[in-house]
Enzyme design. Structure first.
Site, PDB file in Angstrom:
ATOM      1  CG  PHE A   1      54.032  12.170 134.107  1.00 19.93           C
ATOM      2  CD1 PHE A   1      54.044  13.548 134.242  1.00 19.93           C
ATOM      3  CD2 PHE A   1      53.423  11.413 135.084  1.00 19.93           C
ATOM      4  CE1 PHE A   1      53.441  14.158 135.326  1.00 19.93           C
ATOM      5  CE2 PHE A   1      52.821  12.009 136.168  1.00 19.93           C
ATOM      6  CZ  PHE A   1      52.831  13.389 136.303  1.00 19.93           C
TER       7      PHE A   1
ATOM      8  CB  VAL B   1      50.607   7.240 129.251  1.00 22.21           C
ATOM      9  CG1 VAL B   1      49.624   6.284 128.625  1.00 22.21           C
ATOM     10  CG2 VAL B   1      51.789   6.484 129.838  1.00 22.21           C
TER      11      VAL B   1
ATOM     12  CG  ASP C   1      50.970  13.906 125.831  1.00 15.77           C
ATOM     13  OD1 ASP C   1      49.969  14.597 125.590  1.00 15.77           O
ATOM     14  OD2 ASP C   1      51.608  13.970 126.904  1.00 15.77           O
TER      15      ASP C   1
ATOM     16  CB  ALA D   1      54.916   4.249 134.896  1.00 20.76           C
ATOM     17  CB  VAL D   2      49.157   5.459 134.144  1.00 18.82           C
ATOM     18  CG1 VAL D   2      48.050   6.385 134.613  1.00 18.82           C
ATOM     19  CG2 VAL D   2      49.464   5.688 132.668  1.00 18.82           C
TER      20      VAL D   2
ATOM     21  CD  GLU E   1      45.141  12.838 147.377  1.00 15.82           C
ATOM     22  OE1 GLU E   1      44.153  13.575 147.519  1.00 15.82           O
ATOM     23  OE2 GLU E   1      46.236  13.062 147.910  1.00 15.82           O
TER      24      GLU E   1
ATOM     25  CG  HIS F   1      44.198  12.296 135.740  1.00 22.27           C
ATOM     26  ND1 HIS F   1      43.564  13.039 134.774  1.00 22.27           N
ATOM     27  CD2 HIS F   1      45.516  12.287 135.420  1.00 22.27           C
ATOM     28  CE1 HIS F   1      44.460  13.464 133.896  1.00 22.27           C
ATOM     29  NE2 HIS F   1      45.658  13.025 134.278  1.00 22.27           N
TER      30      HIS F   1
ATOM     31  CG  LEU G   1      49.288  -1.135 126.587  1.00 19.65           C
ATOM     32  CD1 LEU G   1      49.242   0.278 126.012  1.00 19.65           C
ATOM     33  CD2 LEU G   1      47.877  -1.574 126.954  1.00 19.65           C
TER      34      LEU G   1
END
Length: 151
Positions: free
Chosen positions: A12, A44, A46, A68-69, A73, A76, A101
């Site tokens: 992702f 991430v 997973d 990368a998260v 809006e 989450h 990490l």
């Protein structure tokens, strides 16, 4: 001592994580560490599954998780990053091997993530190598009544 790292890479936000993967492999080589396996996961969240699988392998000394998260809006991004990080710590303790990490976020914008991608990758790999080497040193040290400093 040769250090063998497994990398877990979230797909992702692939434009960011591809850069992270390349930097991690390059920095591992610079540190004379080997990366025998890269396990790609959808996101991430997973990553703990893959980390658990890699930590069971006798030829893997440590695992670095890269992803990368990006902030959206809702909250989450916080849920994903916090839950993954908590589980990764637990897996490190369970298997007695370092899990480092290299996850950008939560709360990061896409631009912030791009700017931090190389640094987070480098730091995650470097921390894994240091922890493995220091752990091996500690295993070989005999206590002689003096202060020991490993590192």
């Amino acid at each position: 001592m040769n250090v063998r790292l497994g990398l877990v890479i979230a797909e992702f936000n692939y434009d960011i994580t591809k850069i992270m993967e390349e930097k991690a492999i390059s920095h591992a080589r610079f540190l004379n560490a080997e990366v025998p396996i890269v396990f790609k996961v959808p996101g991430v969240y997973d990553s703990p599954f893959a980390v658990s699988k890699l930590l069971r392998l006798n030829y893997i000394d440590a695992v670095s998780v890269l992803g990368a998260v990006i902030q959206g809006e809702t909250k989450h991004d916080e849920l994903v990053a916090n839950q993954a990080a908590r589980m990764l710590i637990d897996l490190s303790e369970k298997y007695g091997k370092p899990v480092t990490l290299g996850i950008i976020g939560p709360g990061a914008s896409r631009m912030q993530a791009l700017e931090r991608s190389e640094e987070y990758s480098r730091r995650a790999v470097e921390a894994a190598v240091k922890l493995v080497l220091r752990s091996k040193m500690l295993d070989e040290v005999k206590y002689e009544g003096k202060l020991l400093t490993i590192g």
